[in-house]
Design an enzyme around this catalytic site. Sequence first.
Site, PDB file in Angstrom:
ATOM      1  N   ALA A  72      40.215  49.802  50.220  1.00  0.00           N
ATOM      2  CA  ALA A  72      39.150  48.929  49.774  1.00  0.00           C
ATOM      3  C   ALA A  72      38.564  49.515  48.502  1.00  0.00           C
ATOM      4  O   ALA A  72      38.597  50.719  48.305  1.00  0.00           O
ATOM      5  CB  ALA A  72      38.077  48.820  50.852  1.00  0.00           C
ATOM      6  N   ASN A 122      34.454  47.310  43.590  1.00  0.00           N
ATOM      7  CA  ASN A 122      34.133  46.600  42.349  1.00  0.00           C
ATOM      8  C   ASN A 122      32.784  45.891  42.486  1.00  0.00           C
ATOM      9  O   ASN A 122      32.531  45.218  43.479  1.00  0.00           O
ATOM     10  CB  ASN A 122      35.207  45.563  42.058  1.00  0.00           C
ATOM     11  CG  ASN A 122      36.588  46.092  42.334  1.00  0.00           C
ATOM     12  OD1 ASN A 122      37.047  47.003  41.674  1.00  0.00           O
ATOM     13  ND2 ASN A 122      37.245  45.549  43.351  1.00  0.00           N
ATOM     14  N   GLU A 182      31.868  50.562  51.261  1.00  0.00           N
ATOM     15  CA  GLU A 182      32.021  49.919  49.943  1.00  0.00           C
ATOM     16  C   GLU A 182      30.693  49.362  49.442  1.00  0.00           C
ATOM     17  O   GLU A 182      30.405  49.386  48.246  1.00  0.00           O
ATOM     18  CB  GLU A 182      33.074  48.803  50.003  1.00  0.00           C
ATOM     19  CG  GLU A 182      34.462  49.249  50.450  1.00  0.00           C
ATOM     20  CD  GLU A 182      35.008  50.427  49.666  1.00  0.00           C
ATOM     21  OE1 GLU A 182      34.689  50.566  48.481  1.00  0.00           O
ATOM     22  OE2 GLU A 182      35.765  51.232  50.271  1.00  0.00           O
ATOM     23  N   GLU A 209      31.571  59.164  46.601  1.00  0.00           N
ATOM     24  CA  GLU A 209      32.266  59.058  47.884  1.00  0.00           C
ATOM     25  C   GLU A 209      31.532  59.709  49.057  1.00  0.00           C
ATOM     26  O   GLU A 209      31.498  59.146  50.145  1.00  0.00           O
ATOM     27  CB  GLU A 209      33.685  59.635  47.756  1.00  0.00           C
ATOM     28  CG  GLU A 209      34.557  58.906  46.725  1.00  0.00           C
ATOM     29  CD  GLU A 209      34.699  57.412  46.991  1.00  0.00           C
ATOM     30  OE1 GLU A 209      34.345  56.951  48.093  1.00  0.00           O
ATOM     31  OE2 GLU A 209      35.153  56.693  46.080  1.00  0.00           O
TER      32      GLU A 209
HETATM   33 ZN   LIG Z   1      34.599  54.998  48.411  1.00  0.00          ZN
END
Ligand SMILES: [Zn+2]
Length: 884
Positions: A290, A293, A325, A347
């Site tokens: 995934a 954006n 996400e 992350e």
């Molecule tokens: Zn990520």
Amino acid sequence: MQSHVLRISLAASYLVLSLSVRAGETFSVDSAGGRLPKNVLPVSYSIDIAPDVDTMTIKGKESVELQFRAATDMLVFNSLNEKLSEVRLDGKPVKSVASDDEEQLTTVMLTQPAAIGKHTLSFSYIGKIETHPQGLFIQHYEQPGGAKGLLLSTQMEATDARRMFPCWDEPAFRATYQLTATVPSKWATVSNMPIARRKSHGSLTTTTFQVSPKMSSYLVEFTAGDLAQIKATRGGRRFGIWAVRGQEVNGRIALANAQTILADYEDYFDYPFPLSKLDSIAVPGGFNGAMENWGAITYTDQALLVTPSSTLEDQQEVFSIQAHEMAHQWFGDLVTMGWWDDLWLNESFASWMAEKEAEKRHPEWHSKELQDASKERAMRADARSSSQAIQKHVTKEIEATNAFDQEITYDKGQAILRMLEAYLGDDSFRGGVRSYIRARAFSNATTADLWAGLGGVGGKNVPQIAAKWIAQPGYPLVTANASCDSAGRRTVTLTQSRFLLQGADPNHERWSVPLQVRVGSSRPPEAILFSEDGQKVPAGRCGEPLSLNADAIGFYRVRYDAKTLESNTGSFHSLPAGDRIALLDDQWALVGSGKESLPSYLALASSMGGALEIRAWEQIEGALSTIEYDERGASGHDAFADYARTIIKPAFDALGWDEKSGETPDVKRLRRALIWDMGAWGDPEAIAEARKRFDAFMQDRSRLRPDDQSSVLDIVARNADGPTFEKLHGLAKQSRDGAEIRRFYGALMQVGEESLARQAAQIVVSPEIPHQADNMRFQLLVLLAPRHQRLAWTTFCDHQEALLGPLEPFGSVAIAKYVPQVFWSGIPMDEMEKWIRAHVPAEMGTTVDQGLQAARFKLAEKQTLVGAADTYLQAGTRTGHPLH
Ligand SMILES: [Zn+2]
């Protein structure tokens, strides 16, 4: 970004860069890492593309407004596989244009230097549609009815926007983007921003999207195809879930999730999501994972759609990946790391936030406890001398690959944030996060900016405590030595050293360790900062249980003196769940490193009795499975498998085969896991019962719920003869549902018998697997490998392209890091090493070393564990004492 199928990380292009960010500096464009000169900055892009799937080319026109910070006659930017023409600056022809695909650069020379200020660069170009998910790529798929389709989508992170349009393709170059695309009129189009206008001309339609906010190039998104959406409006914002037409109804759960999660995040960050819409797009197969954006998140379909055949675990994964996400919409999109060194700012935070959100919305999932499994994965990887720090030095773009390291950048980073949050307190930590987001919104950041936001919250010096955890590899083993005074009061003396599974730390690293100290079984823990060797901590009364890592929140291990360990083992059944987990995790790791004996761990495991705690049992299953696997082919195997079954039997008996009303999801999950183990460890009754249930399922498919199918089917497959294998194969071939396809083919790979395994290996690379499940092939081989190493290895080497192609740009990482850990037990190390080094770029040497070191450790561990387990069981047999 998240990798779904294998949780493997992202590869980038192979470029040499001159600079990297220096740790400790707050963000500025000039000091940000990267290779492109900073004397010219892009301000706004207008990009007009006409992709043609027949010729696999992109016809493009581009205009970029540039800010010249100094007068210059040279422009340098990224391009790959693009041919530029009609290049002009401010409408005037330039002197020369040279594109170099090796370097992934285009250099434009002007006829004379252009002055400081705004200028516009414009050109036409021909580019390439990719077949793997890098840049603008084509994805083929089959509909449930068998009809074939294709769509176009994008995957830019880390360095592939340059494959769709020439650009300043480094994260520090934020600019606005306006995208225009001409595609067949019957196709739907989705991009970061809502559609501004559409104009049809014959069979083609030109769509122009609104101008984006200033953002990094790796966040640009465009998807087009025969897609349909379900949508909702909440808080004046539109939410859309897009899928291949006909599949969109399977996005209902994701649509509800998206609205809930966004509202929770706006509240947490106290900063509104700045776009007027958020689309989520299910790309069938191929695309692996995934990608966050801005305003248009792409998912592999299995990570977004929930069908009637999906399991609860599938649904949990959907929620967790969406939550990850969507957290990036703030950590990553609104505030972007200045350079790939600080990828953890994206992350680690996204993973940490996703777990927090799952805990908030689904406390019944026990996400915090389950998260311990990912923390353990990270601690195991980080206990090798080849491990790298969370904050990595990235001097070449390919090293951005190493930065997308699942265990360190994601799992360790997340665990460190959780430890800091617990130490500072939730409210103080949130206050720091909010001020960081506010200060860096619509811009970039470094770790130093985060410390500035968190600095001083709650009166604690965060940077001083946190910096080492981020900037140096590894973590401490805290050694606790208790002493008692005459009144029975206990004092613990603390020392620390880096915990390594093999060898000693030559650097003698030290950390400021935020301990959570609990005395007894029910008192709340106390936060204590441990920074000086020899530090003394009062610890209740002698003989009381003691945890220096209460609730298993800390990213460190604890070794207790023998007496304290004895008290803890004696009180094991009454400890809070998190304290038990910490003790199991640590004791198992200490056995692995040779510091403690196997029986000291088995004494804990066998004290679980019938307690129904999912994470503790998962830890025990993992440990016992490791020994059982190591024992295969050895004389002690059957005795150990019998013994392992006796440890889980009390809990297995308490649960039985069938669900009871009112059970929580984690208890159901535990039942399935224990059934699976009983089968794997050869329990004749479990095998007979699984066969019975499988026969009933073959008569009537409603007899086994999706959740219960894998444990039964896997046992049946493992013990299958030819006709049973054919039945399982038939199930897989007939299935049209993505979740079922994965489950049924996954079961087939469990086969034990060699001739059936050869058939299974052929299936892995056969065209019977539909296109959208191409990204499953390598995973299937990984499932086949434990029992059939040579067969799986030969299949892998012969079909490397077909297996890894769909995982691009992850292929090299899969080879370097994961292949050694899949084939360690059956393929000689030198044979494997030679093959691997010949098949990955030289720049990935560090990752190869890490993979090989992990494999070598497994070999050494096997020797130790088999010997220790055999000795332990023989001693028990000799004395006739019960083995617990
Ligand atoms: Zn990520």
